[in-house]
Design an enzyme around this catalytic site. Structure first.
Site, PDB file in Angstrom:
ATOM      1  N   LYS A  11      -3.824   4.445  -3.664  1.00 35.34           N
ATOM      2  CA  LYS A  11      -4.951   4.673  -2.748  1.00 35.34           C
ATOM      3  C   LYS A  11      -5.930   5.723  -3.289  1.00 35.34           C
ATOM      4  O   LYS A  11      -5.619   6.462  -4.222  1.00 35.34           O
ATOM      5  CB  LYS A  11      -4.398   5.098  -1.382  1.00 35.34           C
ATOM      6  CG  LYS A  11      -3.617   3.994  -0.660  1.00 35.34           C
ATOM      7  CD  LYS A  11      -3.214   4.464   0.739  1.00 35.34           C
ATOM      8  CE  LYS A  11      -2.499   3.383   1.526  1.00 35.34           C
ATOM      9  NZ  LYS A  11      -2.149   3.836   2.895  1.00 35.34           N
ATOM     10  N   TYR A  51      -6.750  -4.680   6.238  1.00 34.50           N
ATOM     11  CA  TYR A  51      -6.010  -3.936   7.264  1.00 34.50           C
ATOM     12  C   TYR A  51      -6.234  -4.527   8.662  1.00 34.50           C
ATOM     13  O   TYR A  51      -6.024  -3.833   9.663  1.00 34.50           O
ATOM     14  CB  TYR A  51      -6.402  -2.465   7.240  1.00 34.50           C
ATOM     15  CG  TYR A  51      -5.639  -1.653   6.192  1.00 34.50           C
ATOM     16  CD1 TYR A  51      -4.247  -1.526   6.258  1.00 34.50           C
ATOM     17  CD2 TYR A  51      -6.294  -1.014   5.148  1.00 34.50           C
ATOM     18  CE1 TYR A  51      -3.537  -0.796   5.321  1.00 34.50           C
ATOM     19  CE2 TYR A  51      -5.592  -0.270   4.198  1.00 34.50           C
ATOM     20  CZ  TYR A  51      -4.223  -0.165   4.297  1.00 34.50           C
ATOM     21  OH  TYR A  51      -3.509   0.565   3.371  1.00 34.50           O
ATOM     22  N   PHE A  59      -6.675   4.698  14.394  1.00 32.80           N
ATOM     23  CA  PHE A  59      -6.983   5.196  13.043  1.00 32.80           C
ATOM     24  C   PHE A  59      -7.697   4.166  12.174  1.00 32.80           C
ATOM     25  O   PHE A  59      -7.994   4.431  11.017  1.00 32.80           O
ATOM     26  CB  PHE A  59      -5.704   5.681  12.346  1.00 32.80           C
ATOM     27  CG  PHE A  59      -4.617   4.637  12.230  1.00 32.80           C
ATOM     28  CD1 PHE A  59      -4.626   3.688  11.219  1.00 32.80           C
ATOM     29  CD2 PHE A  59      -3.567   4.614  13.142  1.00 32.80           C
ATOM     30  CE1 PHE A  59      -3.623   2.728  11.107  1.00 32.80           C
ATOM     31  CE2 PHE A  59      -2.557   3.657  13.047  1.00 32.80           C
ATOM     32  CZ  PHE A  59      -2.591   2.715  12.015  1.00 32.80           C
ATOM     33  N   ARG A  87       9.324   0.185  -1.052  1.00 28.67           N
ATOM     34  CA  ARG A  87       9.194   0.979   0.186  1.00 28.67           C
ATOM     35  C   ARG A  87      10.029   2.261   0.081  1.00 28.67           C
ATOM     36  O   ARG A  87       9.642   3.312   0.582  1.00 28.67           O
ATOM     37  CB  ARG A  87       9.657   0.158   1.397  1.00 28.67           C
ATOM     38  CG  ARG A  87       8.857  -1.115   1.660  1.00 28.67           C
ATOM     39  CD  ARG A  87       7.512  -0.902   2.245  1.00 28.67           C
ATOM     40  NE  ARG A  87       7.543  -0.169   3.493  1.00 28.67           N
ATOM     41  CZ  ARG A  87       6.459   0.061   4.244  1.00 28.67           C
ATOM     42  NH1 ARG A  87       5.279  -0.401   3.870  1.00 28.67           N
ATOM     43  NH2 ARG A  87       6.540   0.760   5.349  1.00 28.67           N
ATOM     44  N   THR A  93       5.757   6.737   5.927  1.00 27.51           N
ATOM     45  CA  THR A  93       4.290   6.740   6.080  1.00 27.51           C
ATOM     46  C   THR A  93       3.745   8.171   6.152  1.00 27.51           C
ATOM     47  O   THR A  93       2.763   8.505   5.488  1.00 27.51           O
ATOM     48  CB  THR A  93       3.904   5.986   7.372  1.00 27.51           C
ATOM     49  OG1 THR A  93       4.535   4.696   7.357  1.00 27.51           O
ATOM     50  CG2 THR A  93       2.398   5.814   7.482  1.00 27.51           C
ATOM     51  N   ARG A 104       5.303   9.609  -1.645  1.00 27.33           N
ATOM     52  CA  ARG A 104       4.551  10.251  -0.566  1.00 27.33           C
ATOM     53  C   ARG A 104       4.970  11.711  -0.369  1.00 27.33           C
ATOM     54  O   ARG A 104       4.136  12.555  -0.057  1.00 27.33           O
ATOM     55  CB  ARG A 104       4.685   9.425   0.716  1.00 27.33           C
ATOM     56  CG  ARG A 104       3.787   8.174   0.659  1.00 27.33           C
ATOM     57  CD  ARG A 104       4.101   7.201   1.749  1.00 27.33           C
ATOM     58  NE  ARG A 104       3.064   6.193   1.918  1.00 27.33           N
ATOM     59  CZ  ARG A 104       3.222   5.107   2.675  1.00 27.33           C
ATOM     60  NH1 ARG A 104       4.365   4.895   3.309  1.00 27.33           N
ATOM     61  NH2 ARG A 104       2.236   4.230   2.793  1.00 27.33           N
ATOM     62  N   ASN A 114      -2.140   8.826   2.175  1.00 29.89           N
ATOM     63  CA  ASN A 114      -0.734   8.893   1.769  1.00 29.89           C
ATOM     64  C   ASN A 114      -0.443   8.148   0.456  1.00 29.89           C
ATOM     65  O   ASN A 114       0.670   7.681   0.234  1.00 29.89           O
ATOM     66  CB  ASN A 114       0.177   8.428   2.917  1.00 29.89           C
ATOM     67  CG  ASN A 114      -0.114   7.015   3.351  1.00 29.89           C
ATOM     68  OD1 ASN A 114      -0.955   6.342   2.760  1.00 29.89           O
ATOM     69  ND2 ASN A 114       0.579   6.547   4.370  1.00 29.89           N
ATOM     70  N   HIS A 117       0.144   2.084  -0.832  1.00 37.80           N
ATOM     71  CA  HIS A 117       0.452   1.008   0.117  1.00 37.80           C
ATOM     72  C   HIS A 117       1.511   0.124  -0.536  1.00 37.80           C
ATOM     73  O   HIS A 117       1.484  -0.078  -1.754  1.00 37.80           O
ATOM     74  CB  HIS A 117      -0.789   0.144   0.395  1.00 37.80           C
ATOM     75  CG  HIS A 117      -0.449  -1.164   1.056  1.00 37.80           C
ATOM     76  ND1 HIS A 117      -0.298  -1.272   2.424  1.00 37.80           N
ATOM     77  CD2 HIS A 117      -0.174  -2.393   0.534  1.00 37.80           C
ATOM     78  CE1 HIS A 117       0.061  -2.533   2.701  1.00 37.80           C
ATOM     79  NE2 HIS A 117       0.131  -3.228   1.580  1.00 37.80           N
ATOM     80  N   GLU A 128      -0.766 -10.703   0.519  1.00 37.05           N
ATOM     81  CA  GLU A 128      -1.511  -9.596  -0.093  1.00 37.05           C
ATOM     82  C   GLU A 128      -1.738  -9.835  -1.582  1.00 37.05           C
ATOM     83  O   GLU A 128      -2.808  -9.533  -2.110  1.00 37.05           O
ATOM     84  CB  GLU A 128      -0.780  -8.273   0.167  1.00 37.05           C
ATOM     85  CG  GLU A 128      -0.821  -7.900   1.642  1.00 37.05           C
ATOM     86  CD  GLU A 128       0.027  -6.689   2.015  1.00 37.05           C
ATOM     87  OE1 GLU A 128       0.005  -6.306   3.185  1.00 37.05           O
ATOM     88  OE2 GLU A 128       0.718  -6.129   1.142  1.00 37.05           O
TER      89      GLU A 128
HETATM   90  N1  UDP Z   1      -2.132   5.332   9.115  1.00 33.01           N
HETATM   91  C1  UDP Z   1      -2.897   6.362   9.641  1.00 33.01           C
HETATM   92  N2  UDP Z   1      -2.458   6.971  10.790  1.00 33.01           N
HETATM   93  C2  UDP Z   1      -1.317   6.610  11.422  1.00 33.01           C
HETATM   94  C3  UDP Z   1      -0.559   5.536  10.892  1.00 33.01           C
HETATM   95  C4  UDP Z   1      -0.996   4.923   9.736  1.00 33.01           C
HETATM   96  O1  UDP Z   1      -3.926   6.720   9.089  1.00 33.01           O
HETATM   97  O2  UDP Z   1      -0.979   7.200  12.471  1.00 33.01           O
HETATM   98  C5  UDP Z   1      -2.591   4.667   7.876  1.00 33.01           C
HETATM   99  C6  UDP Z   1      -1.789   5.093   6.651  1.00 33.01           C
HETATM  100  O3  UDP Z   1      -2.674   5.173   5.526  1.00 33.01           O
HETATM  101  C7  UDP Z   1      -0.785   3.970   6.515  1.00 33.01           C
HETATM  102  C8  UDP Z   1      -1.639   2.764   6.923  1.00 33.01           C
HETATM  103  O4  UDP Z   1      -2.424   3.251   8.007  1.00 33.01           O
HETATM  104  O5  UDP Z   1      -0.266   3.889   5.195  1.00 33.01           O
HETATM  105  C9  UDP Z   1      -0.870   1.554   7.375  1.00 33.01           C
HETATM  106  O6  UDP Z   1       0.038   1.935   8.369  1.00 33.01           O
HETATM  107  P1  UDP Z   1       1.534   1.366   8.409  1.00 33.01           P
HETATM  108  O7  UDP Z   1       2.116   1.764   9.726  1.00 33.01           O
HETATM  109  O8  UDP Z   1       1.509  -0.076   8.035  1.00 33.01           O
HETATM  110  O9  UDP Z   1       2.276   2.255   7.290  1.00 33.01           O
HETATM  111  P2  UDP Z   1       2.816   1.927   5.811  1.00 33.01           P
HETATM  112  O10 UDP Z   1       3.351   0.531   5.806  1.00 33.01           O
HETATM  113  O11 UDP Z   1       1.632   2.102   4.871  1.00 33.01           O
HETATM  114  O12 UDP Z   1       3.878   2.976   5.565  1.00 33.01           O
END
Ligand code: UDP
Length: 140
Positions: A11, A51, A59, A87, A93, A104, A114, A117, A128
């Site tokens: 990112k 997204y 957000f 993952r 996250t 992370r 973070n 992705h 994707e």
């Molecule tokens: N995100 C955010 N605020 C939140 C939760 C998620 O800005 O409270 C952003 C963050 O960059 C995250 C992305 O949205 O990586 C996608 O969220 P997801 O819950 O799918 O998390 P991931 O799969 O990336 O861990």
């Protein structure tokens, strides 16, 4: 477990801080192989589409603006159990909750910025990968 492919994004917060190589090293140390990679800059429409599943979350606008703020590196990672393994290497996250040694934990700035992705299931991985890469760009 069979060999799988998953989709990864390095990112904007990470490309901006020149962390691409250190992040790829974490994937490789975990046994994941980069089988496709390119550096691109998303348009707002592309970020919103990618997204889309989060479009009603508070957000969403901030996330899309962040994702277009700098170039990103999109990749396909291959390996045994690649989706779960990626993952695991990424960490939670929210970096505050991420395990020691994860990408992370080491690099992320906040729950939004973070650093990476990673696809969360075989169906999303396939979608994707197809969103960003043609078959010709995938060299296993
Ligand atoms: N995100 C955010 N605020 C939140 C939760 C998620 O800005 O409270 C952003 C963050 O960059 C995250 C992305 O949205 O990586 C996608 O969220 P997801 O819950 O799918 O998390 P991931 O799969 O990336 O861990």
């Amino acid at each position: 477990m069979a060999i799988q492919r998953t989709f990864s994004i390095i990112k904007p917060d990470a490309t901006k801080r020149n962390l691409t190589g250190q992040i790829i090293a974490k994937f490789e140390e975990a046994g994941l192989r980069v089988v496709a990679s390119k550096r691109i800059q998303l348009t707002l429409a592309q970020a919103q589409q990618f997204y889309g599943v989060h479009k009603d979350r508070p957000f969403f606008d901030e996330l899309c603006e962040f994702m277009i703020s700098e170039p990103i590196v999109v990749q396909v990672l291959e390996g045994e159990d690649a989706i779960a393994k990626n993952r695991e290497v990424m960490g939670a996250t929210n970096p505050a909750d991420a395990a020691p040694g994860t990408i992370r934990k080491e690099f992320a700035l906040s729950i939004g910025e973070n650093s990476v992705h990673g696809s969360d299931a075989p169906e999303t991985a396939a979608e994707e990968i197809a969103f960003f890469f043609s078959g010709l760009e995938l060299v296993g």
